[in-house]
Structures are given as structure tokens and as C-alpha cells.
Design a protein around this motif. Sequence first.
Motif, mmCIF file in Angstrom:
data_model
loop_
_atom_site.group_PDB
_atom_site.id
_atom_site.type_symbol
_atom_site.label_atom_id
_atom_site.label_comp_id
_atom_site.label_asym_id
_atom_site.label_seq_id
_atom_site.Cartn_x
_atom_site.Cartn_y
_atom_site.Cartn_z
ATOM 1 N N CYS A 6 22.831 -14.437 13.744
ATOM 2 C CA CYS A 6 21.697 -13.714 14.310
ATOM 3 C C CYS A 6 21.111 -12.802 13.236
ATOM 4 N N GLN A 7 19.812 -12.923 13.002
ATOM 5 C CA GLN A 7 19.151 -12.107 11.992
ATOM 6 C C GLN A 7 18.804 -10.719 12.518
ATOM 7 N N ALA A 8 18.678 -10.576 13.834
ATOM 8 C CA ALA A 8 18.280 -9.294 14.411
ATOM 9 C C ALA A 8 19.381 -8.246 14.271
ATOM 10 N N CYS A 9 20.643 -8.677 14.435
ATOM 11 C CA CYS A 9 21.747 -7.721 14.386
ATOM 12 C C CYS A 9 22.651 -7.940 13.178
ATOM 13 N N LYS A 10 22.254 -8.852 12.306
ATOM 14 C CA LYS A 10 23.037 -9.182 11.105
ATOM 15 C C LYS A 10 24.454 -9.628 11.470
ATOM 16 N N SER A 11 24.552 -10.434 12.509
ATOM 17 C CA SER A 11 25.790 -11.069 12.986
ATOM 18 C C SER A 11 26.844 -10.094 13.499
ATOM 19 N N THR A 12 26.458 -8.886 13.844
ATOM 20 C CA THR A 12 27.427 -7.942 14.390
ATOM 21 C C THR A 12 27.457 -7.984 15.913
ATOM 22 N N GLY A 13 26.363 -8.401 16.529
ATOM 23 C CA GLY A 13 26.277 -8.416 17.979
ATOM 24 C C GLY A 13 25.867 -7.085 18.568
ATOM 25 N N ARG A 14 25.620 -6.090 17.729
ATOM 26 C CA ARG A 14 25.254 -4.757 18.204
ATOM 27 C C ARG A 14 24.007 -4.275 17.475
ATOM 28 N N ARG A 15 23.165 -3.551 18.193
ATOM 29 C CA ARG A 15 21.949 -2.975 17.620
ATOM 30 C C ARG A 15 21.863 -1.508 18.000
ATOM 31 N N VAL A 16 21.136 -0.756 17.216
ATOM 32 C CA VAL A 16 20.940 0.674 17.491
ATOM 33 C C VAL A 16 19.899 0.811 18.599
ATOM 34 N N ARG A 17 20.158 1.702 19.548
ATOM 35 C CA ARG A 17 19.225 1.932 20.651
ATOM 36 C C ARG A 17 17.911 2.502 20.139
ATOM 37 N N LEU A 18 16.857 2.268 20.888
ATOM 38 C CA LEU A 18 15.532 2.764 20.521
ATOM 39 C C LEU A 18 15.510 4.288 20.438
ATOM 40 N N GLY A 19 16.112 4.952 21.400
ATOM 41 C CA GLY A 19 16.128 6.422 21.394
ATOM 42 C C GLY A 19 16.857 6.986 20.187
ATOM 43 N N LEU A 30 26.872 -11.966 20.815
ATOM 44 C CA LEU A 30 27.758 -12.956 20.205
ATOM 45 C C LEU A 30 27.699 -12.953 18.680
ATOM 46 N N GLY A 31 26.595 -12.514 18.109
ATOM 47 C CA GLY A 31 26.453 -12.497 16.661
ATOM 48 C C GLY A 31 25.928 -13.790 16.097
ATOM 49 N N LYS A 32 25.693 -14.775 16.943
ATOM 50 C CA LYS A 32 25.149 -16.045 16.491
ATOM 51 C C LYS A 32 24.206 -16.594 17.558
ATOM 52 N N ARG A 33 23.259 -17.385 17.105
ATOM 53 C CA ARG A 33 22.269 -17.963 18.003
ATOM 54 C C ARG A 33 22.290 -19.474 17.863
ATOM 55 N N THR A 34 21.971 -20.145 18.932
ATOM 56 C CA THR A 34 21.872 -21.598 18.866
ATOM 57 C C THR A 34 20.412 -21.989 18.742
#
Length: 78
Positions: free
Chosen positions: A49-62, A36-40
Motif C-alpha cells: 500500500c502506497q498510502a500507508c507505506k505498508s504499515t497499515g496505519r495512518r496519522v489522523r487528520l486532526g 493490511l499493508g497491502k492492496r490487491t
Amino acid sequence: MTLALLALGALLVASLAYTVACWAAPFTTCSRCKGLGKRTTWLRNERPCQACKSTGRRVRLGRRIHTRASALHQRGTR
């Protein structure tokens, strides 16, 4: 002996499938905000969201491992 070869073959197929998935789609949905790009917060306030910088997507570990290994190889061969 055949059980060990079967397990090794299954591990090889699974790792090859994950490698192809990281190549074809290097991004996945963020696990913290569920894409969602945001957290409650506990007060029901919505914050980016600080983990994905509000994009809602993250790079896979691999993919992150592959990028770091490629960068290390580039630095080592210069």
C-alpha cells in the motif's frame, strides 16, 4: 435560544472528544488497505500500500492539523 445553545454545547463536546482521541491515539487504520499493508489489484496481485507505506496505519487528520499548526508556531516564534 436554548436550541442554539444545546447545539453549540453538543458541537463543543464532540470536538473535545475528537481532540482527546487524536491525542491518545494519533494513528488509525489505513482506509485504502483496511490495515493490511497491502492492496490487491484487479488481477488479484498483492502490492504494498502506497498510502500507508505498508504499515497499515495512518496519522489522523486532526493530528496532522495539530502538527502543522505547532510547526508554524515554532517557526513564527524563533
